[in-house]
Design an enzyme around this catalytic site. Structure first.
Site, short mmCIF file in Angstrom:
data_model
loop_
_atom_site.label_atom_id
_atom_site.label_comp_id
_atom_site.label_asym_id
_atom_site.label_seq_id
_atom_site.Cartn_x
_atom_site.Cartn_y
_atom_site.Cartn_z
N ASP A 14 0.85 -1.19 0.00
CA ASP A 14 0.00 0.00 0.00
C ASP A 14 0.89 1.24 0.00
O ASP A 14 1.79 1.37 0.85
CB ASP A 14 -0.91 0.01 1.23
CG ASP A 14 -1.89 1.17 1.19
OD1 ASP A 14 -2.96 1.02 0.59
OD2 ASP A 14 -1.57 2.22 1.78
N GLU A 51 -4.72 2.33 -4.23
CA GLU A 51 -3.26 2.38 -4.19
C GLU A 51 -2.67 1.10 -3.60
O GLU A 51 -1.50 1.07 -3.20
CB GLU A 51 -2.78 3.60 -3.39
CG GLU A 51 -3.14 3.60 -1.92
CD GLU A 51 -4.49 4.24 -1.62
OE1 GLU A 51 -4.67 4.69 -0.48
OE2 GLU A 51 -5.35 4.27 -2.52
N ASN A 56 -3.24 12.94 -4.19
CA ASN A 56 -4.44 13.24 -4.97
C ASN A 56 -5.04 14.60 -4.58
O ASN A 56 -5.47 15.38 -5.44
CB ASN A 56 -5.49 12.16 -4.77
CG ASN A 56 -5.30 10.97 -5.72
OD1 ASN A 56 -4.74 11.11 -6.79
ND2 ASN A 56 -5.77 9.81 -5.31
#
Length: 323
Positions: free
Chosen positions: A203, A246, A211
């Site tokens: 991860d 992700e 973002n």
């Protein structure tokens, strides 16, 4: 354990062998009642072979050898019937010689049909005049060429479709659907691959701020670059998947020690890659090895728990799951 859905090839062979078994079985009964014992034995042999193939595929789900057997039965059966009953039964060659292309790989199907044609033509030549022979040869050859062309194109389109369906468009990694199918095969009791396989659950750390502050377009670029780094640092035998968002997964045919070493290599490579120019991007990784009692879900859950532990302990680290 839940079994995976039957493949297209399994379904094709089940329908094909079942149809042949019933259809030729009816001819066996007709021949037997009519007193045509030799032809009845011939039809009965094909029907029994087809029925055995049906049971074999239904029980074992094996298709490679089963397809060759049923295809060989069709080709040899169509050839033998011409020698036994006369050239007027030549029409059986058309469906029988095209059948291997639905049951076998294209090269094997071409070989079987070619062998059948080689043995069939002498009988046809002796029983028919030259013009009829030429017509029959051209028609049957065209039939075989259609089979070859159809199967080559079909296999090519199937491969392209499978690639699209099982690949994440953004990163080029295999997607979640491909992961579920691969794990299902890996945890089968007779799978040798699953005995020493390990799962690396990864991860990207602090991905949400990327973002939020840089925009989703930049976030997509980070995911793509991340995938590129992973691919450069894994072996061709390792399988790489995008789990979702992700999160990514690597399945490697290595046990704990080697899998931990691979995970550490990936962690360091991501940290050094500078995926975003003005801020560090790191990854947390949870590692677990499959055991004989695992299902795909239990193995993923264990790797995910190890990943959560890596997050809790400060991120940018590798944690091995507790057995």
């Amino acid at each position: 354990m839940i079994r995976s859905p039957r493949s297209t090839q399994e379904t094709t062979l089940l329908i094909f062998s079942g149809t042949v078994s019933i259809g030729i079985g009816l001819f066996f009964i007709i021949r037997l009642v009519s007193g045509e014992i030799v032809l009845a034995v011939h039809n009965g042999g094909i029907a029994i072979t087809a029925f055995c193939v049906f049971l074999w595929v239904y029980k074992t789900r094996e298709t490679e050898v089963a397809g060759i057997i049923i295809a060989s039965a069709c080709v040899s059966g169509a050839t033998i019937i011409v020698y036994l009953a006369g050239v007027e039964h030549f029409y059986w060659a058309y469906p029988s010689f095209i059948a291997p292309f639905f049951a076998c790989r294209p090269r094997v199907a071409t070989l079987l049909s070619g062998i059948g044609l080689t043995f069939l033509l002498p009988a046809f030549w002796l029983a028919a005049d030259t013009l009829v022979f030429v017509r029959g040869l051209v028609a049957l050859s065209a039939n075989l060429m259609f089979g070859v062309t159809f199967m080559v194109l079909s296999h090519r389109h199937k491969a392209q479709l499978e690639h699209v369906v099982k690949t994440d468009a953004m990163t080029g990694a295999n997607n979640r659907r491909a992961l579920d199918e691969y794990l299902l095969q890996l945890v089968k009791p007779d799978s040798r691959q699953g005995r020493d396989a390990s799962i690396l659950m990864m991860d990207i750390d602090h991905f949400k701020p990327v973002n939020d502050f840089l925009g989703h377009l930049e976030g997509d670029k980070v995911l793509s670059k991340f995938a590129d780094v992973v691919r450069k640092n894994i072996d061709p035998k390792d399988q790489f998947f995008r789990y979702g968002g992700e999160e990514f997964t690597v399945i490697t045919p290595m046990a704990n020690g080697a899998a931990m070493a691979l995970a550490e290599t990936l962690r360091a490579a991501i940290e050094e890659a500078k995926l975003v120019s003005h801020q560090p991007v790191t990854v947390s990784i949870g590692v677990t090895s499959l055991n004989e009692y695992d299902s795909g879900d239990t193995a993923l859950m264990r790797a995910d728990m190890a990943l959560l532990a890596a997050k809790d302990q400060g991120r940018n680290r590798v944690i091995l799951a507790k057995s």
